[in-house]
Design an enzyme around this catalytic site. Structure first.
Site, PDB file in Angstrom:
ATOM      1  N   GLU A  89       0.847  -1.190   0.000  1.00  0.00           N
ATOM      2  CA  GLU A  89       0.000   0.000   0.000  1.00  0.00           C
ATOM      3  C   GLU A  89       0.887   1.245   0.000  1.00  0.00           C
ATOM      4  O   GLU A  89       1.654   1.469   0.938  1.00  0.00           O
ATOM      5  CB  GLU A  89      -0.904   0.005   1.234  1.00  0.00           C
ATOM      6  CG  GLU A  89      -1.767   1.242   1.383  1.00  0.00           C
ATOM      7  CD  GLU A  89      -2.686   1.460   0.181  1.00  0.00           C
ATOM      8  OE1 GLU A  89      -2.508   2.495  -0.495  1.00  0.00           O
ATOM      9  OE2 GLU A  89      -3.536   0.589  -0.084  1.00  0.00           O
ATOM     10  N   ASP A 116       4.877   0.878  -4.329  1.00  0.00           N
ATOM     11  CA  ASP A 116       4.247   0.268  -5.498  1.00  0.00           C
ATOM     12  C   ASP A 116       4.391  -1.253  -5.450  1.00  0.00           C
ATOM     13  O   ASP A 116       5.505  -1.782  -5.386  1.00  0.00           O
ATOM     14  CB  ASP A 116       4.898   0.821  -6.766  1.00  0.00           C
ATOM     15  CG  ASP A 116       4.090   0.524  -8.021  1.00  0.00           C
ATOM     16  OD1 ASP A 116       3.430  -0.533  -8.081  1.00  0.00           O
ATOM     17  OD2 ASP A 116       4.139   1.346  -8.948  1.00  0.00           O
ATOM     18  N   ASP A 138      -8.192   1.354  -7.364  1.00  0.00           N
ATOM     19  CA  ASP A 138      -8.618   2.598  -8.007  1.00  0.00           C
ATOM     20  C   ASP A 138      -9.090   2.290  -9.430  1.00  0.00           C
ATOM     21  O   ASP A 138      -8.344   1.733 -10.224  1.00  0.00           O
ATOM     22  CB  ASP A 138      -7.448   3.582  -8.043  1.00  0.00           C
ATOM     23  CG  ASP A 138      -7.884   4.998  -8.406  1.00  0.00           C
ATOM     24  OD1 ASP A 138      -8.808   5.145  -9.227  1.00  0.00           O
ATOM     25  OD2 ASP A 138      -7.292   5.945  -7.869  1.00  0.00           O
ATOM     26  N   LYS A 142     -11.851   7.663 -16.186  1.00  0.00           N
ATOM     27  CA  LYS A 142     -11.762   8.308 -17.494  1.00  0.00           C
ATOM     28  C   LYS A 142     -10.962   7.454 -18.465  1.00  0.00           C
ATOM     29  O   LYS A 142      -9.935   6.886 -18.108  1.00  0.00           O
ATOM     30  CB  LYS A 142     -11.124   9.688 -17.356  1.00  0.00           C
ATOM     31  CG  LYS A 142     -11.968  10.665 -16.522  1.00  0.00           C
ATOM     32  CD  LYS A 142     -11.300  12.008 -16.400  1.00  0.00           C
ATOM     33  CE  LYS A 142     -12.140  12.974 -15.563  1.00  0.00           C
ATOM     34  NZ  LYS A 142     -11.495  14.288 -15.405  1.00  0.00           N
ATOM     35  N   THR A 212     -15.182  -4.596   4.533  1.00  0.00           N
ATOM     36  CA  THR A 212     -14.522  -3.468   5.196  1.00  0.00           C
ATOM     37  C   THR A 212     -15.417  -2.233   5.166  1.00  0.00           C
ATOM     38  O   THR A 212     -16.448  -2.191   4.484  1.00  0.00           O
ATOM     39  CB  THR A 212     -13.194  -3.139   4.506  1.00  0.00           C
ATOM     40  OG1 THR A 212     -13.461  -2.705   3.157  1.00  0.00           O
ATOM     41  CG2 THR A 212     -12.282  -4.355   4.471  1.00  0.00           C
ATOM     42  N   ARG A 213     -14.990  -1.209   5.887  1.00  0.00           N
ATOM     43  CA  ARG A 213     -15.748   0.047   5.888  1.00  0.00           C
ATOM     44  C   ARG A 213     -15.818   0.649   4.490  1.00  0.00           C
ATOM     45  O   ARG A 213     -16.824   1.255   4.112  1.00  0.00           O
ATOM     46  CB  ARG A 213     -15.109   1.032   6.861  1.00  0.00           C
ATOM     47  CG  ARG A 213     -15.342   0.707   8.326  1.00  0.00           C
ATOM     48  CD  ARG A 213     -14.596   1.653   9.232  1.00  0.00           C
ATOM     49  NE  ARG A 213     -13.148   1.521   9.052  1.00  0.00           N
ATOM     50  CZ  ARG A 213     -12.257   2.348   9.604  1.00  0.00           C
ATOM     51  NH1 ARG A 213     -12.661   3.377  10.331  1.00  0.00           N
ATOM     52  NH2 ARG A 213     -10.965   2.158   9.420  1.00  0.00           N
ATOM     53  N   TYR A 214     -14.750   0.495   3.708  1.00  0.00           N
ATOM     54  CA  TYR A 214     -14.769   1.025   2.344  1.00  0.00           C
ATOM     55  C   TYR A 214     -15.874   0.357   1.531  1.00  0.00           C
ATOM     56  O   TYR A 214     -16.637   1.030   0.833  1.00  0.00           O
ATOM     57  CB  TYR A 214     -13.417   0.793   1.663  1.00  0.00           C
ATOM     58  CG  TYR A 214     -13.409   1.257   0.223  1.00  0.00           C
ATOM     59  CD1 TYR A 214     -13.128   2.581  -0.096  1.00  0.00           C
ATOM     60  CD2 TYR A 214     -13.734   0.389  -0.815  1.00  0.00           C
ATOM     61  CE1 TYR A 214     -13.159   3.026  -1.415  1.00  0.00           C
ATOM     62  CE2 TYR A 214     -13.774   0.824  -2.128  1.00  0.00           C
ATOM     63  CZ  TYR A 214     -13.480   2.138  -2.426  1.00  0.00           C
ATOM     64  OH  TYR A 214     -13.530   2.568  -3.730  1.00  0.00           O
ATOM     65  N   GLU A 215     -15.969  -0.952   1.611  1.00  0.00           N
ATOM     66  CA  GLU A 215     -17.004  -1.661   0.851  1.00  0.00           C
ATOM     67  C   GLU A 215     -18.393  -1.235   1.280  1.00  0.00           C
ATOM     68  O   GLU A 215     -19.297  -1.108   0.447  1.00  0.00           O
ATOM     69  CB  GLU A 215     -16.839  -3.168   1.042  1.00  0.00           C
ATOM     70  CG  GLU A 215     -17.833  -3.998   0.244  1.00  0.00           C
ATOM     71  CD  GLU A 215     -17.611  -5.483   0.381  1.00  0.00           C
ATOM     72  OE1 GLU A 215     -18.553  -6.253   0.083  1.00  0.00           O
ATOM     73  OE2 GLU A 215     -16.502  -5.891   0.774  1.00  0.00           O
TER      74      GLU A 215
END
Length: 232
Positions: A89, A116, A138, A142, A212-215
């Site tokens: 991460e 990376d 991510d 675009k 997770t909280r993100y999901e």
């Protein structure tokens, strides 16, 4: 000037955005100074990285690419103390959050690469990883930014190289366009086989999935899509 004249031109485009947002909390900042050096993966740019040297008694080696705040990584590591869980991460706030989870869970089987993931993948030996987990990367919506997506042909080939025969790769996204993109590239990667037989195989979370909280924020345009591949 050619690419050989300037090594920066050979580097792949970043597949992640910012590396730091809000100030890191004092407790987490302290862990960045104390805990992170103790569990950091050796710099992959300095040479090959052998997972067996990181945890010699590990029964399996797992690699999570883009662990966000570290909730999923810590939960999986807690469930499987016999597995070495390597997390990648570049977002420093996420790394700091993950360190808190590692400390609170007294997790001895977590190692972190705070940069990376592709550098680490390139440094890992062939057939050295049992599981690769890529959750909600991510999407780079675009069209002109699609080339920044983590899932590219060269990346999937590199991941197939490090997976052991029978090893699994799980990709999860809540953006339909990225699911289609990933399925196309993973599906044409030599050595990888998609395990889905029916719709529920990609619509229903695997039994060991950790929400997770993100999901829970449901930021995408579709319920999570789970793509599971096996190394032949």
């Amino acid at each position: 000037m050619t690419a050989s004249d300037n090594p920066h031109l050979d580097r792949p485009l970043r597949s992640f955005g910012r590396i730091k947002a809000r100030p890191i909390k004092p407790r987490q900042a302290a862990l960045m100074d104390t805990l992170l050096p103790a569990i950091a993966v050796p710099d992959p740019k300095a040479g090959a990285v052998d997972p067996r040297a990181l945890m010699p008694d590990a029964k399996e080696v797992w690699l999570e690419i883009g662990f966000g705040g570290g909730e999923h990584m810590a939960a999986q590591a807690g469930r499987r103390p016999d597995a070495l869980v390597i997390g990648c991460e570049p977002f420093l706030n996420g790394v700091a959050s993950a360190l808190r989870h590692v400390e609170e869970g007294d997790l001895k089987n977590v190692r972190i690469h705070a940069d990376d993931a592709r550098d680490l993948v390139d440094a890992l030996p062939d057939a050295s990883v049992d599981r690769v987990l890529i959750l909600f990367p991510d999407p780079w919506h675009k069209a002109r930014h699609n080339k920044r997506r983590l899932i590219q042909d060269e990346t999937t080939q590199a991941l197939a190289r490090i997976l052991k025969p029978g090893g699994r790769l799980r990709f999860v996204t809540d953006w339909k366009d990225y699911a289609d993109w990933a399925l196309e590239r993973l599906g044409r990667t030599p050595g990888l086989r998609w395990l889905a037989d029916e719709a529920d195989d990609w619509r229903v979370a695997p039994p060991d999935h950790v929400v997770t909280r993100y999901e829970e924020k449901k930021l995408g345009d579709t319920p999570p899509i789970f793509l599971e591949f096996e190394r032949e």
